[in-house]
Motif scaffolding. Structure first.
Motif, PDB file in Angstrom:
ATOM      1  N   ARG B 289       0.824  -1.218   0.000  1.00 19.01           N
ATOM      2  CA  ARG B 289       0.000   0.000   0.000  1.00 19.01           C
ATOM      3  C   ARG B 289       0.858   1.268   0.000  1.00 19.01           C
ATOM      4  NH1 ARG B 289      -5.262  -0.399   0.067  1.00 19.01           N
ATOM      5  NH2 ARG B 289      -6.260  -2.144   1.120  1.00 19.01           N
ATOM      6  N   GLN B 290       2.102   1.162   0.468  1.00 18.19           N
ATOM      7  CA  GLN B 290       2.983   2.339   0.547  1.00 18.19           C
ATOM      8  C   GLN B 290       3.577   2.696  -0.816  1.00 18.19           C
ATOM      9  OE1 GLN B 290       2.723   3.625   3.550  1.00 18.19           O
ATOM     10  NE2 GLN B 290       1.590   1.749   4.054  1.00 18.19           N
ATOM     11  N   ILE B 291       3.402   1.826  -1.791  1.00 19.93           N
ATOM     12  CA  ILE B 291       4.051   2.048  -3.089  1.00 19.93           C
ATOM     13  C   ILE B 291       3.132   2.884  -3.986  1.00 19.93           C
ATOM     14  CG2 ILE B 291       4.967   0.906  -5.162  1.00 19.93           C
ATOM     15  CD1 ILE B 291       5.615  -1.516  -3.310  1.00 19.93           C
ATOM     16  N   ALA B 292       3.648   3.997  -4.448  1.00 12.40           N
ATOM     17  CA  ALA B 292       2.845   4.882  -5.303  1.00 12.40           C
ATOM     18  C   ALA B 292       2.523   4.174  -6.618  1.00 12.40           C
ATOM     19  CB  ALA B 292       3.633   6.161  -5.577  1.00 12.40           C
ATOM     20  N   ASN B 293       1.410   4.493  -7.181  1.00 12.04           N
ATOM     21  CA  ASN B 293       0.973   3.937  -8.474  1.00 12.04           C
ATOM     22  C   ASN B 293       0.651   2.454  -8.437  1.00 12.04           C
ATOM     23  OD1 ASN B 293       1.236   6.431  -9.781  1.00 12.04           O
ATOM     24  ND2 ASN B 293       3.441   6.073 -10.085  1.00 12.04           N
ATOM     25  N   PHE B 311      -2.420  -7.382  -7.743  1.00 12.12           N
ATOM     26  CA  PHE B 311      -2.089  -5.952  -7.786  1.00 12.12           C
ATOM     27  C   PHE B 311      -1.665  -5.548  -9.199  1.00 12.12           C
ATOM     28  CE2 PHE B 311       2.530  -5.772  -8.230  1.00 12.12           C
ATOM     29  CZ  PHE B 311       2.950  -7.010  -7.776  1.00 12.12           C
ATOM     30  N   SER B 312      -1.728  -4.260  -9.440  1.00 16.91           N
ATOM     31  CA  SER B 312      -1.259  -3.687 -10.704  1.00 16.91           C
ATOM     32  C   SER B 312      -0.401  -2.465 -10.383  1.00 16.91           C
ATOM     33  CB  SER B 312      -2.432  -3.196 -11.561  1.00 16.91           C
ATOM     34  OG  SER B 312      -3.466  -4.130 -11.586  1.00 16.91           O
ATOM     35  N   ILE B 313       0.506  -2.143 -11.269  1.00 10.33           N
ATOM     36  CA  ILE B 313       1.307  -0.911 -11.133  1.00 10.33           C
ATOM     37  C   ILE B 313       1.095  -0.087 -12.400  1.00 10.33           C
ATOM     38  CG2 ILE B 313       3.624   0.069 -10.900  1.00 10.33           C
ATOM     39  CD1 ILE B 313       4.457  -2.546  -9.505  1.00 10.33           C
ATOM     40  N   LYS B 314       0.687   1.124 -12.210  1.00  5.30           N
ATOM     41  CA  LYS B 314       0.409   2.000 -13.347  1.00  5.30           C
ATOM     42  C   LYS B 314       1.662   2.123 -14.226  1.00  5.30           C
ATOM     43  CE  LYS B 314      -1.794   6.451 -14.227  1.00  5.30           C
ATOM     44  NZ  LYS B 314      -2.166   7.736 -13.637  1.00  5.30           N
ATOM     45  N   GLY B 315       1.463   1.905 -15.516  1.00  6.19           N
ATOM     46  CA  GLY B 315       2.569   2.072 -16.455  1.00  6.19           C
ATOM     47  C   GLY B 315       3.399   0.813 -16.665  1.00  6.19           C
ATOM     48  N   GLY B 380       9.970   1.385  -9.267  1.00  4.97           N
ATOM     49  CA  GLY B 380      10.824   2.567  -9.417  1.00  4.97           C
ATOM     50  C   GLY B 380      10.997   3.362  -8.150  1.00  4.97           C
ATOM     51  N   GLU B 381      10.628   2.746  -7.020  1.00  7.09           N
ATOM     52  CA  GLU B 381      10.737   3.491  -5.762  1.00  7.09           C
ATOM     53  C   GLU B 381      12.059   3.234  -5.056  1.00  7.09           C
ATOM     54  OE1 GLU B 381       7.435   3.434  -3.165  1.00  7.09           O
ATOM     55  OE2 GLU B 381       6.160   4.364  -4.672  1.00  7.09           O
ATOM     56  N   LYS B 382      12.819   2.248  -5.582  1.00  4.37           N
ATOM     57  CA  LYS B 382      14.128   1.973  -4.999  1.00  4.37           C
ATOM     58  C   LYS B 382      15.083   1.653  -6.126  1.00  4.37           C
ATOM     59  CE  LYS B 382      12.934  -0.014  -0.542  1.00  4.37           C
ATOM     60  NZ  LYS B 382      12.955  -1.244   0.245  1.00  4.37           N
ATOM     61  N   THR B 383      16.348   1.797  -5.889  1.00  5.71           N
ATOM     62  CA  THR B 383      17.305   1.390  -6.912  1.00  5.71           C
ATOM     63  C   THR B 383      18.281   0.405  -6.303  1.00  5.71           C
ATOM     64  OG1 THR B 383      18.664   3.284  -6.342  1.00  5.71           O
ATOM     65  CG2 THR B 383      17.179   3.509  -8.227  1.00  5.71           C
TER      66      THR B 383
END
Lengths: 95, 383
Positions: B289-293, B311-315, B380-383
């Motif tokens: 839930r903390q992950i944007a998009n 779940f889905s991730i936009k893009g 894309g929230e971490k590298t």
């Protein structure tokens, strides 16, 4: 052999599920039974039946009445049979 | 490796399952109900005990109405083809798997049946007032409902739905592929006409095992005819259960494993298994839930779900997410439409589908944290 100890009955269930259900119930009640092939002179079923003693028949009937069998139970008796010799059988009843 | 595809098939299996299959192969090996020798008797006992184990799990007294098939799909086909007649009207839900929809579509072509689909959302929030109206006015012969969605994990409110069907004289068929073993099921109380289950998911058995419970007065005709070991003198199919539905040599080896799987549930405790799996789901949910998009598809009240969601991730396409989870992180998921296109239409993830996470009893919380971190990195929230 004491006639009272003769396995002179054959209980025919047709379904192996019902044979197993009856075996469980009769053993729980301490009745002497033996699972055997269905005698050809009774039925051409491929499977098993239970051999039992006619002196136990009243108890057997009470015991089998406890469970929901899915096919009729046919009871045969042989006046001369012992555990290994099955010359002929007469149909006694169907439960 | 982190295996999160338990909704497809549970892995690993409990040790006892492997041992039971091996024991059958080593020490039994014979066919139940076909011969009169001691190994055939042992095989017959094994089958009987497995039927008993299934009946115990579903809180049924009589195991004679438990029928074995190779999976839930075979059971559902028997139920639908064995009960529906030309011109019948059928009710189903919008979260169904193709194991229901494809037989229904085939029957629509071959038997000219009419299909009504009750709209549902990700939480199986069927409108029970609408259901009552339809049941009262549409002259249904049969209703077939998915107990737990294989896309969202949501549980249908069977305790409210089945009495409605009974009240209106509608035959009820329940697809329990995802729910059997995942939550407590009391078939004596629910009283469906047919409840279909598979052995290889939450019952921990091997693939190729499954079956259904059929109410004593349910008139389904068999789909497969042939040798049963019973009434061999007769060329007509026997009319008594379970034989009438079980032609051909059964998968005794697999059923030995299924028995051991159910015994594992009994020994561990279904409540304990549920507690652990719900903890895993809760950890995944709160982290993701903390992950944007990122969108979650599922109900998140414990009493409304089995341990899976999507779940889905936009893009990002689900297949790309699943591929990266597998190749880069050794996290095994299932992506796409999950053989349930209508369910994805209902929750707004058609046509791409979603990524499904289905942890099992043998996963741990640390693995869930690793999954959250991996998804965050892919998003894309971490590298």
């Amino acid at each position: 052999m004491n006639p009272a100890s003769k396995m002179d009955l054959r209980l025919i269930f047709h379904s192996i599920h019902n044979v197993m259900l009856a075996e469980e119930l009769l053993l729980q009640d301490g009745l002497a039974i033996d699972m055997q092939p269905v005698p050809r002179v009774i039925s051409s079923d491929c499977g098993m039946c239970l051999a039992a003693r006619s002196v136990d028949l009243p108890r057997i009937k009470v015991c089998l009445a406890k469970a929901p069998f899915t096919s009729p139970i046919e009871i045969y008796q042989s006046p001369t049979a012992d555990d290994h010799q099955i010359p002929r059988f007469e149909r006694l009843s169907t439960l | 490796m982190i295996y999160l595809d338990n909704a497809a098939t549970s892995h690993p299996k409990p040790e006892g399952v492997k041992a039971a299959i091996s024991d059958y192969l080593d020490n039994v090996g014979a066919s139940p109900g076909r011969s009169g020798h001691q190994l055939a008797a042992a095989a017959g006992r094994l089958l009987f005990q497995t039927r008993r184990a299934v009946a115990r799990l579903f809180r049924l007294d009589d195991s004679g109405n438990i029928i074995f098939t190779q999976n839930a799909t075979a059971s559902l086909n028997l139920a639908l083809f064995g009960l529906l007649r030309p011109g019948d009207r059928v009710l189903t839900g919008s979260l169904e798997h193709n194991s229901v929809m494809r037989p229904l579509r085939q029957l629509q072509k071959s038997h000219k049946i009419t299909i009504d689909i009750l709209p549902g959302n990700a939480g199986s929030h069927y409108d029970l007032n609408l259901l009552e109206r339809w049941c009262a006015t549409k002259n249904y012969r049969l209703a077939v409902i998915n107990h737990a969605s294989n896309v969202t994990g949501s549980l249908a409110p069977l305790a409210q739905m089945l009495p409605l069907f009974r009240k209106h004289g509608i035959i009820s068929v329940v697809d329990g592929a995802q729910s059997a073993g995942a939550c407590a099921i009391d078939l004596q109380a629910l009283d469906p006409d047919i409840f279909c289950f598979t052995g290889h998911k939450s019952l921990y058995g091997p693939s190729g095992t499954g079956g259904f419970y059929i109410r004593p007065d349910c008139p389904a005709t068999p789909l497969i005819f042939g040798g049963t070991g019973s009434r061999s003198e007769n060329e007509e199919q026997p009319d008594f259960r379970p034989d009438c539905y079980e032609s051909g040599t059964p998968n005794t080896m697999g059923l030995a494993g299924l028995k051991a799987g159910i015994e594992f549930i009994e020994k561990t405790g279904l409540a304990q298994i549920q507690r652990h799996e719900q903890k895993l789901i809760a950890r995944l949910e709160s982290g993701l839930r903390q992950i944007a998009n990122l969108s979650l598809h599922g109900p998140f009240a414990e009493e409304q779900r089995v341990p899976l969601f999507s779940f889905s991730i936009k893009g990002l396409s689900p297949s790309e997410i699943g591929f990266r989870l597998d190749r880069e992180f050794s996290i095994l998921t299932r992506v796409g439409l999950h053989c349930a296109p209508r369910a994805h239409q209902s929750i707004g993830t058609w046509p791409q589908g979603a990524v499904r996470l289905a942890p099992g009893y043998f996963n741990c919380l640390e693995e869930m944290d690793a999954v959250i971190n991996a998804v965050a990195e892919i998003a894309g929230e971490k590298t």
